[in-house]
Enzyme design. Structure first.
Site, PDB file in Angstrom:
ATOM      1  CB  SER A  70      -7.210  -6.216   0.622  1.00 42.93           C
ATOM      2  OG  SER A  70      -6.329  -5.198   0.995  1.00 42.93           O
ATOM      3  CE  LYS A  73      -3.727  -5.865   2.690  1.00 44.62           C
ATOM      4  NZ  LYS A  73      -4.399  -4.560   2.757  1.00 44.62           N
ATOM      5  CE1 TYR A 197      -0.086  -6.347   1.045  1.00 45.09           C
ATOM      6  CE2 TYR A 197       0.807  -4.700  -0.457  1.00 45.09           C
ATOM      7  CZ  TYR A 197      -0.225  -5.168   0.332  1.00 45.09           C
ATOM      8  OH  TYR A 197      -1.399  -4.460   0.413  1.00 45.09           O
ATOM      9  CE1 TYR A 249      -9.271  -2.182   1.775  1.00 46.29           C
ATOM     10  CE2 TYR A 249     -11.331  -2.577   0.636  1.00 46.29           C
ATOM     11  CZ  TYR A 249      -9.965  -2.735   0.720  1.00 46.29           C
ATOM     12  OH  TYR A 249      -9.299  -3.436  -0.244  1.00 46.29           O
ATOM     13  CB  VAL A 267      -8.639  -2.269  -4.517  1.00 44.95           C
ATOM     14  CG1 VAL A 267      -8.556  -1.398  -3.303  1.00 44.95           C
ATOM     15  CG2 VAL A 267      -7.339  -2.958  -4.817  1.00 44.95           C
TER      16      VAL A 267
HETATM   17  N1  GLU Z   1      -2.465  -4.169  -3.817  1.00 43.36           N
HETATM   18  C1  GLU Z   1      -3.176  -3.291  -3.039  1.00 43.36           C
HETATM   19  C2  GLU Z   1      -2.304  -2.304  -2.319  1.00 43.36           C
HETATM   20  O1  GLU Z   1      -1.540  -2.621  -1.470  1.00 43.36           O
HETATM   21  C3  GLU Z   1      -4.102  -4.021  -2.124  1.00 43.36           C
HETATM   22  C4  GLU Z   1      -5.138  -3.092  -1.799  1.00 43.36           C
HETATM   23  C5  GLU Z   1      -6.435  -3.660  -1.375  1.00 43.36           C
HETATM   24  O2  GLU Z   1      -7.020  -4.537  -2.012  1.00 43.36           O
HETATM   25  O3  GLU Z   1      -6.890  -3.113  -0.373  1.00 43.36           O
HETATM   26  O4  GLU Z   1      -2.337  -1.161  -2.601  1.00 43.36           O
END
Ligand code: GLU
Length: 321
Positions: A70, A73, A197, A249, A267
């Protein structure tokens, strides 16, 4: 006990805090929903700090590579902010926190017009990926890789095992993408958007490189040592504001209160933190902080990384308020 900064050097302080917080890694859990992430050593904890003057501090497993997940992003949003106006981006992705899980689909349907709440939840990040310009996925991905390269000095690799794992476990992200397409928020082709993504999530980095990205953001988008403007100051400001409100989060609010440093976690256990200062801190002009600790807490944030950042923030007076 936290040692006072009069008695230990900053490097020794960091080493002490990393050592202390390693103990709580056993209370966290690895992310297993992407099988390749479950291969990490749950007891790893690494940290790096890069000051605006180029000073580097490192400790623990700062050199262990992990995937951005994430945290990526942030980078795709920076790329988009350099291509499109903020007004246009806002018409496609809102900038509001949610109390929902990162991959939730609920509000896309219940809150009209179905615009994702912010670029750091999956729905928002997928929309951001769909809006980045380019002939194909590689051209778009290269913009993200190039941004990392200009901050860190190393062209990053993808972790292909994680990428495959990501692809094979993507039902929720596919659902989000199809819903966004139906609601008219997806810019480009759906499959290409998802590929971008997944690929951005699979970019590999270490804590020191992460801290260099943070130092660029702390320095209003300018490379602290090379002195080149990598992203516009306004883009850095937007991203840091979102990190503060939506970066951790469902624990973003609590983290803003306790550590008070704009941060984005992933994550895989990485956390990118950006301290932009005008106070009497050890890092007077600001710094980037990169953390790696794959054992996660109930919110999906590095359990030891959070505690470590709280210690750093308190001892080095980095809280925003
Ligand atoms: N690759 C992960 C997903 O989209 C990213 C999640 C994350 O790090 O929050 O599920």
């Amino acid at each position: 006990m936290i040692s006072s900064r009069e008695t230990l050097s900053p490097e020794a302080q960091l080493a002490e805090w990393v050592e202390m917080n390693k103990k709580i890694t056993s209370q966290g859990k690895l992310a297993t929903y992407i099988p390749a992430l479950a291969r990490a050593n749950p007891h790893d904890l690494g940290a790096a700090v890069v000051g605006i003057n180029g000073l580097e501090l490192t400790s623990g497993q700062w050199h262990v590579p992990f995937t951005l997940q994430s945290i990526s992003k942030i980078l795709s949003l920076l790329v988009l902010l350099m291509e499109q106006s903020f007004k246009y981006i806002l018409s496609k992705v809102d900038m509001e926190p949610t109390g929902d899980p990162f991959n939730s689909i609920a509000r896309l349907e219940t809150v009209k017009p179905g615009r994702p709440f912010n670029p750091f939840i999956n729905a928002g990040a997928i929309t951001v990926c769909s809006l980045i310009k380019g002939k194909n996925v590689d051209e778009r991905l290269n913009k993200i890789l190039d941004l990392i390269y200009r901050c860190t000095g190393r062209w990053p690799d993808l972790n292909h095992e994680v990428l495959l794992s990501e692809w094979e476990t993507a039902d929720r992200n596919r659902s989000l993408a199809y819903f966004l397409k139906d609601m008219g928020f997806l810019g480009n082709d759906l499959e290409q958007t998802l590929e971008l993504y997944f690929k951005q999530c699979s970019i590999e980095i270490n804590s020191l490189e992460l801290a260099w990205i943070g130092a660029v953001l702390a320095n209003s988008g300018r490379h602290p040592v090379k002195n080149t403007q990598i992203v516009p100051g306004e883009a850095a400001r937007i991203v840091k504001s979102l990190m503060f409100t939506c970066g951790m989060y469902d624990a973003s609010g609590k983290f803003a209160v306790s550590a008070g440093i704009p941060s984005k976690s992933g994550v895989s256990g990485g956390i990118l933190s950006v301290y932009s200062s005008n106070k009497a801190s050890l890092f007077k002009e600001g710094c980037g902080i990169g953390i790696y600790g794959p054992a996660l807490d109930e919110y999906g944030n590095s359990i030891a990384g959070i505690q470590l950042l709280k210690m750093i923030s308190k001892a080095w007076e980095m809280h925003a308020f």
